[in-house]
Scaffold this motif. Structure first.
Motif, short mmCIF file in Angstrom:
data_model
loop_
_atom_site.label_atom_id
_atom_site.label_comp_id
_atom_site.label_asym_id
_atom_site.label_seq_id
_atom_site.Cartn_x
_atom_site.Cartn_y
_atom_site.Cartn_z
N PHE A 124 60.59 45.03 70.28
CA PHE A 124 61.69 44.75 69.36
C PHE A 124 61.95 43.25 69.24
CE2 PHE A 124 66.28 44.06 68.65
CZ PHE A 124 66.34 44.53 67.36
N VAL A 125 61.98 42.55 70.36
CA VAL A 125 62.24 41.11 70.36
C VAL A 125 61.20 40.38 69.51
CG1 VAL A 125 62.32 39.04 71.82
CG2 VAL A 125 63.44 41.15 72.58
N VAL A 126 59.94 40.73 69.66
CA VAL A 126 58.87 40.11 68.87
C VAL A 126 59.02 40.48 67.39
CG1 VAL A 126 56.37 40.02 68.53
CG2 VAL A 126 57.30 40.01 70.84
N SER A 127 59.46 41.68 67.12
CA SER A 127 59.67 42.11 65.73
C SER A 127 60.79 41.30 65.06
CB SER A 127 60.01 43.60 65.67
OG SER A 127 58.93 44.36 66.15
N VAL A 128 61.86 41.03 65.79
CA VAL A 128 62.95 40.21 65.25
C VAL A 128 62.46 38.79 64.98
CG1 VAL A 128 65.20 39.17 65.78
CG2 VAL A 128 64.80 41.59 66.25
N GLU A 129 61.67 38.23 65.88
CA GLU A 129 61.10 36.90 65.66
C GLU A 129 60.26 36.88 64.38
OE1 GLU A 129 58.95 35.81 69.17
OE2 GLU A 129 60.77 35.62 70.38
N HIS A 130 59.48 37.94 64.18
CA HIS A 130 58.67 38.01 62.97
C HIS A 130 59.53 38.10 61.72
CE1 HIS A 130 55.46 38.86 60.20
NE2 HIS A 130 56.18 39.86 59.75
N VAL A 131 60.59 38.88 61.77
CA VAL A 131 61.48 39.04 60.62
C VAL A 131 62.10 37.69 60.23
CG1 VAL A 131 63.71 40.02 59.96
CG2 VAL A 131 61.95 41.49 60.92
N VAL A 132 62.54 36.91 61.22
CA VAL A 132 63.12 35.59 60.94
C VAL A 132 62.06 34.68 60.33
CG1 VAL A 132 64.19 33.54 61.96
CG2 VAL A 132 64.90 35.82 62.71
N PHE A 133 60.85 34.71 60.88
CA PHE A 133 59.74 33.93 60.33
C PHE A 133 59.47 34.36 58.88
CE2 PHE A 133 55.19 33.67 59.40
CZ PHE A 133 54.98 32.32 59.53
N HIS A 134 59.42 35.65 58.65
CA HIS A 134 59.18 36.20 57.31
C HIS A 134 60.25 35.72 56.33
CE1 HIS A 134 59.45 39.36 54.17
NE2 HIS A 134 58.14 39.35 54.26
N PHE A 135 61.51 35.76 56.76
CA PHE A 135 62.61 35.32 55.91
C PHE A 135 62.43 33.84 55.54
CE2 PHE A 135 66.71 33.25 55.34
CZ PHE A 135 67.29 34.04 54.36
N ASN A 136 62.15 32.99 56.53
CA ASN A 136 61.99 31.56 56.26
C ASN A 136 60.80 31.28 55.35
OD1 ASN A 136 64.15 30.20 57.58
ND2 ASN A 136 63.22 30.70 59.54
N GLU A 137 59.72 31.99 55.54
CA GLU A 137 58.53 31.79 54.71
C GLU A 137 58.79 32.13 53.24
OE1 GLU A 137 55.09 30.82 55.29
OE2 GLU A 137 56.20 29.84 56.90
N ASN A 138 59.66 33.07 53.00
CA ASN A 138 59.90 33.54 51.64
C ASN A 138 61.11 32.91 50.96
OD1 ASN A 138 57.76 35.60 51.20
ND2 ASN A 138 58.61 36.36 53.10
N GLN A 139 61.69 31.89 51.58
CA GLN A 139 62.82 31.17 51.00
C GLN A 139 62.35 29.90 50.31
OE1 GLN A 139 66.14 32.21 50.93
NE2 GLN A 139 65.05 34.04 51.59
N ASP A 140 62.99 29.59 49.18
CA ASP A 140 62.71 28.33 48.50
C ASP A 140 63.40 27.16 49.21
OD1 ASP A 140 61.16 29.55 46.56
OD2 ASP A 140 62.85 29.88 45.21
N ASP A 141 64.34 27.46 50.08
CA ASP A 141 65.11 26.46 50.81
C ASP A 141 64.19 25.68 51.76
OD1 ASP A 141 67.08 25.03 52.16
OD2 ASP A 141 68.43 26.74 52.29
N ASP A 142 64.34 24.36 51.82
CA ASP A 142 63.55 23.54 52.73
C ASP A 142 64.06 23.62 54.16
OD1 ASP A 142 61.85 22.65 50.71
OD2 ASP A 142 63.15 20.95 50.22
N PHE A 143 65.30 24.06 54.33
CA PHE A 143 65.88 24.17 55.67
C PHE A 143 65.59 25.54 56.26
CE2 PHE A 143 68.45 20.93 53.59
CZ PHE A 143 68.42 19.91 54.54
#
Length: 128
Positions: free
Chosen positions: A33-52
């Motif tokens: 689960f912990v690794v899955s949450v890390e992936h979800v956060v990574f996925h979110f950041n990768e798919n954002q137009d935001d530079d931050f």
């Protein structure tokens, strides 16, 4: 205008309610689960137009599908001062004032840890 704010929240609540029929509670400290949450956060950041970058703040709710490693994750993330490709986002301070943003996302992610594969099956995010 109010319906625009209420409608996404209603979908999240309804979605969690429907999925809870086949999803169960589990130990949130589970490594998969912990690794899955890390992936979800990574996925979110990768798919954002935001530079931050956004970083994980807390899990609001989490469930696991019976007899599988498919997770329903309802989490909160905050916008940081770091860029999304910086090394140590977890230790980066959150933005305050005009740049402050928080999002609440609900993900359904299937995890195959033995081959390091994560599949986001569904996601819904809204700013809070």
């Amino acid at each position: 205008m109010l319906w625009k704010a209420v409608l996404p929240v209603a979908f999240i609540v309804l979605g969690i309610r429907v999925f809870s029929l086949r999803f169960i509670e589990f130990d949130k400290n589970d490594n998969h689960f912990v690794v899955s949450v890390e992936h979800v956060v990574f996925h979110f950041n990768e798919n954002q137009d935001d530079d931050f970058a956004y970083k994980f703040l807390r899990v609001r709710r989490s469930l696991r599908e019976k007899f599988s490693l498919k997770y329903l994750v309802d989490l909160e993330m905050g916008r940081t001062l770091c860029g999304k490709y910086d090394e140590d986002i977890d230790n980066c301070p959150l933005q305050e004032g005009l740049g402050e943003k928080k999002v609440r996302c609900t993900y359904i992610v299937e995890t195959q840890v033995w081959v390091t594969k994560f599949t986001v099956l569904n996601s819904t995010c809204e700013q809070t």
